[in-house]
Write an enzyme that holds these catalytic residues in place. Structure first.
Site, PDB file in Angstrom:
ATOM      1  CG  ASP A   1     -49.659  99.831  17.673  1.00 46.23           C
ATOM      2  OD1 ASP A   1     -50.061 100.081  16.525  1.00 46.23           O
ATOM      3  OD2 ASP A   1     -50.400  99.391  18.577  1.00 46.23           O
ATOM      4  CD  GLU A  61     -52.615 104.580  20.300  1.00 41.09           C
ATOM      5  OE1 GLU A  61     -51.999 103.764  19.616  1.00 41.09           O
ATOM      6  OE2 GLU A  61     -53.821 104.841  20.113  1.00 41.09           O
ATOM      7  CD  GLU A 108     -49.823  95.324  15.143  1.00 46.46           C
ATOM      8  OE1 GLU A 108     -49.665  94.204  15.708  1.00 46.46           O
ATOM      9  OE2 GLU A 108     -50.207  95.431  13.966  1.00 46.46           O
ATOM     10  CG  HIS A 153     -56.636  94.796  10.854  1.00 45.59           C
ATOM     11  ND1 HIS A 153     -55.312  94.901  11.197  1.00 45.59           N
ATOM     12  CD2 HIS A 153     -57.300  95.618  11.671  1.00 45.59           C
ATOM     13  CE1 HIS A 153     -55.195  95.779  12.189  1.00 45.59           C
ATOM     14  NE2 HIS A 153     -56.385  96.222  12.502  1.00 45.59           N
ATOM     15  NE  ARG A 177     -48.258  92.315   9.231  1.00 45.65           N
ATOM     16  CZ  ARG A 177     -47.735  92.389   8.018  1.00 45.65           C
ATOM     17  NH1 ARG A 177     -46.941  91.441   7.591  1.00 45.65           N
ATOM     18  NH2 ARG A 177     -47.993  93.405   7.232  1.00 45.65           N
ATOM     19  CG  HIS A 186     -57.639  95.584   6.370  1.00 46.43           C
ATOM     20  ND1 HIS A 186     -56.612  95.477   5.462  1.00 46.43           N
ATOM     21  CD2 HIS A 186     -57.167  96.361   7.374  1.00 46.43           C
ATOM     22  CE1 HIS A 186     -55.559  96.157   5.909  1.00 46.43           C
ATOM     23  NE2 HIS A 186     -55.875  96.708   7.071  1.00 46.43           N
TER      24      HIS A 186
HETATM   25  C1  UD1 Z   1     -51.202  97.694   9.354  1.00 45.33           C
HETATM   26  C2  UD1 Z   1     -50.353  97.736  10.620  1.00 45.33           C
HETATM   27  C3  UD1 Z   1     -51.218  97.457  11.836  1.00 45.33           C
HETATM   28  C4  UD1 Z   1     -52.449  98.353  11.860  1.00 45.33           C
HETATM   29  C5  UD1 Z   1     -53.190  98.247  10.542  1.00 45.33           C
HETATM   30  C6  UD1 Z   1     -54.360  99.181  10.486  1.00 45.33           C
HETATM   31  C7  UD1 Z   1     -48.033  96.952  10.565  1.00 45.33           C
HETATM   32  C8  UD1 Z   1     -47.143  95.789  10.435  1.00 45.33           C
HETATM   33  N1  UD1 Z   1     -49.335  96.686  10.545  1.00 45.33           N
HETATM   34  O1  UD1 Z   1     -51.658  96.363   9.206  1.00 45.33           O
HETATM   35  O2  UD1 Z   1     -50.449  97.663  13.005  1.00 45.33           O
HETATM   36  O3  UD1 Z   1     -53.286  97.919  12.915  1.00 45.33           O
HETATM   37  O4  UD1 Z   1     -52.289  98.585   9.484  1.00 45.33           O
HETATM   38  O5  UD1 Z   1     -55.229  98.851   9.447  1.00 45.33           O
HETATM   39  O6  UD1 Z   1     -47.576  98.066  10.690  1.00 45.33           O
HETATM   40  N2  UD1 Z   1     -53.578  97.170   1.457  1.00 45.33           N
HETATM   41  C9  UD1 Z   1     -54.078  97.800   0.324  1.00 45.33           C
HETATM   42  N3  UD1 Z   1     -54.454  99.114   0.415  1.00 45.33           N
HETATM   43  C10 UD1 Z   1     -54.405  99.818   1.573  1.00 45.33           C
HETATM   44  C11 UD1 Z   1     -53.925  99.162   2.726  1.00 45.33           C
HETATM   45  C12 UD1 Z   1     -53.502  97.844   2.644  1.00 45.33           C
HETATM   46  O7  UD1 Z   1     -54.153  97.205  -0.738  1.00 45.33           O
HETATM   47  O8  UD1 Z   1     -54.779 101.000   1.587  1.00 45.33           O
HETATM   48  C13 UD1 Z   1     -53.137  95.755   1.368  1.00 45.33           C
HETATM   49  C14 UD1 Z   1     -51.771  95.601   0.649  1.00 45.33           C
HETATM   50  O9  UD1 Z   1     -51.769  94.418  -0.100  1.00 45.33           O
HETATM   51  C15 UD1 Z   1     -50.790  95.494   1.831  1.00 45.33           C
HETATM   52  C16 UD1 Z   1     -51.642  94.700   2.813  1.00 45.33           C
HETATM   53  O10 UD1 Z   1     -52.965  95.223   2.677  1.00 45.33           O
HETATM   54  O11 UD1 Z   1     -49.596  94.843   1.482  1.00 45.33           O
HETATM   55  C17 UD1 Z   1     -51.205  94.760   4.254  1.00 45.33           C
HETATM   56  O12 UD1 Z   1     -50.942  96.079   4.676  1.00 45.33           O
HETATM   57  P1  UD1 Z   1     -49.960  96.302   5.950  1.00 45.33           P
HETATM   58  O13 UD1 Z   1     -49.878  97.747   6.240  1.00 45.33           O
HETATM   59  O14 UD1 Z   1     -48.693  95.565   5.761  1.00 45.33           O
HETATM   60  O15 UD1 Z   1     -50.702  95.521   7.112  1.00 45.33           O
HETATM   61  P2  UD1 Z   1     -52.105  95.797   7.805  1.00 45.33           P
HETATM   62  O16 UD1 Z   1     -52.694  94.472   8.114  1.00 45.33           O
HETATM   63  O17 UD1 Z   1     -52.891  96.770   7.043  1.00 45.33           O
HETATM   64  N1  UDP Z   2     -62.243 102.596  10.402  1.00 44.68           N
HETATM   65  C1  UDP Z   2     -62.707 103.313   9.299  1.00 44.68           C
HETATM   66  N2  UDP Z   2     -63.329 102.616   8.285  1.00 44.68           N
HETATM   67  C2  UDP Z   2     -63.495 101.274   8.309  1.00 44.68           C
HETATM   68  C3  UDP Z   2     -62.996 100.550   9.426  1.00 44.68           C
HETATM   69  C4  UDP Z   2     -62.368 101.238  10.454  1.00 44.68           C
HETATM   70  O1  UDP Z   2     -62.582 104.534   9.250  1.00 44.68           O
HETATM   71  O2  UDP Z   2     -64.076 100.716   7.378  1.00 44.68           O
HETATM   72  C5  UDP Z   2     -61.555 103.325  11.496  1.00 44.68           C
HETATM   73  C6  UDP Z   2     -62.029 103.030  12.903  1.00 44.68           C
HETATM   74  O3  UDP Z   2     -63.064 103.909  13.282  1.00 44.68           O
HETATM   75  C7  UDP Z   2     -60.768 103.239  13.718  1.00 44.68           C
HETATM   76  C8  UDP Z   2     -59.650 102.870  12.769  1.00 44.68           C
HETATM   77  O4  UDP Z   2     -60.215 102.899  11.448  1.00 44.68           O
HETATM   78  O5  UDP Z   2     -60.585 104.603  14.076  1.00 44.68           O
HETATM   79  C9  UDP Z   2     -59.151 101.497  13.104  1.00 44.68           C
HETATM   80  O6  UDP Z   2     -58.314 101.059  12.084  1.00 44.68           O
HETATM   81  P1  UDP Z   2     -57.802  99.566  12.044  1.00 44.68           P
HETATM   82  O7  UDP Z   2     -58.772  98.658  12.714  1.00 44.68           O
HETATM   83  O8  UDP Z   2     -57.455  99.308  10.615  1.00 44.68           O
HETATM   84  O9  UDP Z   2     -56.442  99.654  12.843  1.00 44.68           O
HETATM   85  P2  UDP Z   2     -56.051  99.503  14.397  1.00 44.68           P
HETATM   86  O10 UDP Z   2     -56.831 100.486  15.189  1.00 44.68           O
HETATM   87  O11 UDP Z   2     -56.318  98.082  14.779  1.00 44.68           O
HETATM   88  O12 UDP Z   2     -54.582  99.778  14.407  1.00 44.68           O
END
Ligand code: UD1
Ligand code: UDP
Length: 392
Positions: free
Chosen positions: A97, A119, A133, A210, A212, A243
């Site tokens: 999602d 999923e 999502e 984490h 949004r 995160h």
């Molecule tokens: C995203 C997904 C969310 C998912 C989550 C898992 C969207 C809108 N959101 O949210 O559904 O649950 O991932 O973690 O699709 N960043 C880094 N390095 C990384 C990852 C992120 O620096 O490896 C920072 C960057 O500044 C980036 C920000 O985090 O712009 C947000 O990342 P983004 O993918 O937009 O949103 P998440 O909150 O990670």
């Molecule tokens: N996870 C990980 N390392 C971490 C935190 C989470 O490998 O430090 C794994 C966790 O076991 C799960 C997935 O990341 O499988 C969840 O990711 P996140 O919470 O970022 O996204 P969501 O599931 O909410 O989309």
């Protein structure tokens, strides 16, 4: 190997949950498998790719600091389109999602390539919770031709939206496949700071946040709740793999950096994180995937969200939805920390989300779809006796 399956994913959870599918298809060798990272995440995505030794054919590398939803959507669309034109896959697989999921499904639809959604069918019925999502997965399901639903409830939701039963296979969630792979074997070698945190006396609480819709004030309330529990229960240690999103880091670092009971770590590699869940007493999170993993490991989980698309853990009593109100979070957490009967009631290992064979069912289904196997696989929900499942 005439048929090409194009598998795309962009964030940590998509990679974890798609890994068993990629590995199973690669092991069987019945299809040409092309993998494409959108790179919506960078470090956190590559951590998983390395952990599972996933093959990577393309990386769109779209991530920007503090990226907007508009940026992710447009960059995925414009990055994928020429690749789809060049690769001409027979099927595109997307997971979950995220905005990668939705945009990749849309890019495939524009090229008239069938989409399989892994999923599929999770719903809260509130388009702003979780945001974005709930809308991403609804739109991906509208665009998809094949739906791999994890549970009976997800299958029922899809049928309620007009998806034909023949387009759905209930597979179980691939996260359980990944979890079982990662949980087997010895605990990994911890970094010094983590080992010291685990060696402290007293209960351990694992935290991840984490979402949004929780940026800003809701996250500040979560931080204040943790602070209050630290004051009222000085024996407790919080382990918080934080995160990489700067919007998340700034709030929690500002509020909790000086609290010695809170140990921040960088995002943990998946195997480490799974063993961390096994090592702690309680999990508090707003994550989707962790809501599925913690019950499987018998760890009580407080879900810091107003809604969940994963009611099974709540119904089984292992998970509790506590929202982002600071008083409620602190109260529920203190109850678990101080009342052993309450704790024991929640510490049940349950497995409504899968049996570790989801990727096998998906691969069987694809082989059947492409005429490489006589029989389609049966539904996980049927073998699991899922009460929410109706076979027709
Ligand atoms: C995203 C997904 C969310 C998912 C989550 C898992 C969207 C809108 N959101 O949210 O559904 O649950 O991932 O973690 O699709 N960043 C880094 N390095 C990384 C990852 C992120 O620096 O490896 C920072 C960057 O500044 C980036 C920000 O985090 O712009 C947000 O990342 P983004 O993918 O937009 O949103 P998440 O909150 O990670
Ligand atoms: N996870 C990980 N390392 C971490 C935190 C989470 O490998 O430090 C794994 C966790 O076991 C799960 C997935 O990341 O499988 C969840 O990711 P996140 O919470 O970022 O996204 P969501 O599931 O909410 O989309």
């Amino acid at each position: 190997m005439d048929n090409t399956i194009f598998i795309t994913f962009g964030t940590r959870p998509e990679a974890i949950k798609m890994a068993p599918v990629v590995l199973e298809l690669q092991r069987r060798g019945a299809f040409r498998v092309v993998t494409c990272l959108t790179g919506q995440h960078r470090e956190m995505l590559h951590q998983v790719v390395d952990d599972f030794a996933l093959p990577v054919d393309h990386d769109l590398n779209i991530m920007r600091e503090r990226q907007s939803l508009g940026h992710i959507t447009s960059a995925v669309l414009s990055g994928l389109d020429p690749l789809l034109e060049e690769t001409r896959p027979d099927l595109v697989m997307v997971h979950g999602d995220t905005t990668t999921t939705f945009a990749a499904a849309l890019a495939s639809y524009y090229r008239m390539i069938p989409v399989a959604h892994v999923e599929a069918g999770l719903r809260t019925h509130n388009i702003y919770s979780p945001y974005p999502e709930e809308m991403n997965r609804r739109l991906a399901d509208r665009l998809a031709e094949v739906h791999y639903a994890p549970t009976g409830a997800a299958c029922t939701a899809l049928i309620g939206e007009g998806v034909r039963r023949g387009q759905i296979l209930v597979t179980g969630n691939t996260v359980i496949d990944a979890l079982l792979m990662a949980a087997s074997g010895e605990a990994p070698a911890w970094e010094l700071q983590v080992r010291q945190a685990l060696d402290r006396p007293g209960p351990k609480v694992l935290v991840t946040v984490h979402r949004r819709e929780s940026w800003g004030t809701p996250m500040e309330r979560v931080a204040q709740a943790i602070k209050r529990v630290c004051e009222e229960n000085p024996e407790t240690t919080f382990i918080f793999p934080i995160h990489l999103n700067p919007a998340v880091r700034s709030t929690f670092r500002r509020a909790l950096d000086t609290v010695s009971q809170v140990v921040f770590t960088e995002p943990l590699p998946y195997r480490h994180f799974v063993h961390m869940m096994k090592a702690v007493d309680i999990v508090i999170t707003d994550s989707g995937g962790i809501q599925e993993e913690a019950p499987t490991l018998g760890k009580p989980v407080l879900v810091m969200r107003d809604t969940t698309e994963r009611p099974e853990g709540i119904e089984a009593g292992t998970a509790r939805l506590v929202g982002t109100d600071g008083d409620t979070i602190a109260r529920e957490l203190l109850l678990l920390l101080t009342d052993s009967a309450s704790y024991e009631r929640m510490a049940n290992a349950i497995n409504p989300y899968g049996d570790g064979r989801a990727a096998e069912r998906i691969a069987d289904h694809l082989e059947h779809r492409f005429g490489l196997r006589d029989h389609a696989p049966g539904d996980f929900a049927e073998t699991a006796g899922d009460p929410d499942f109706s076979p027709t």
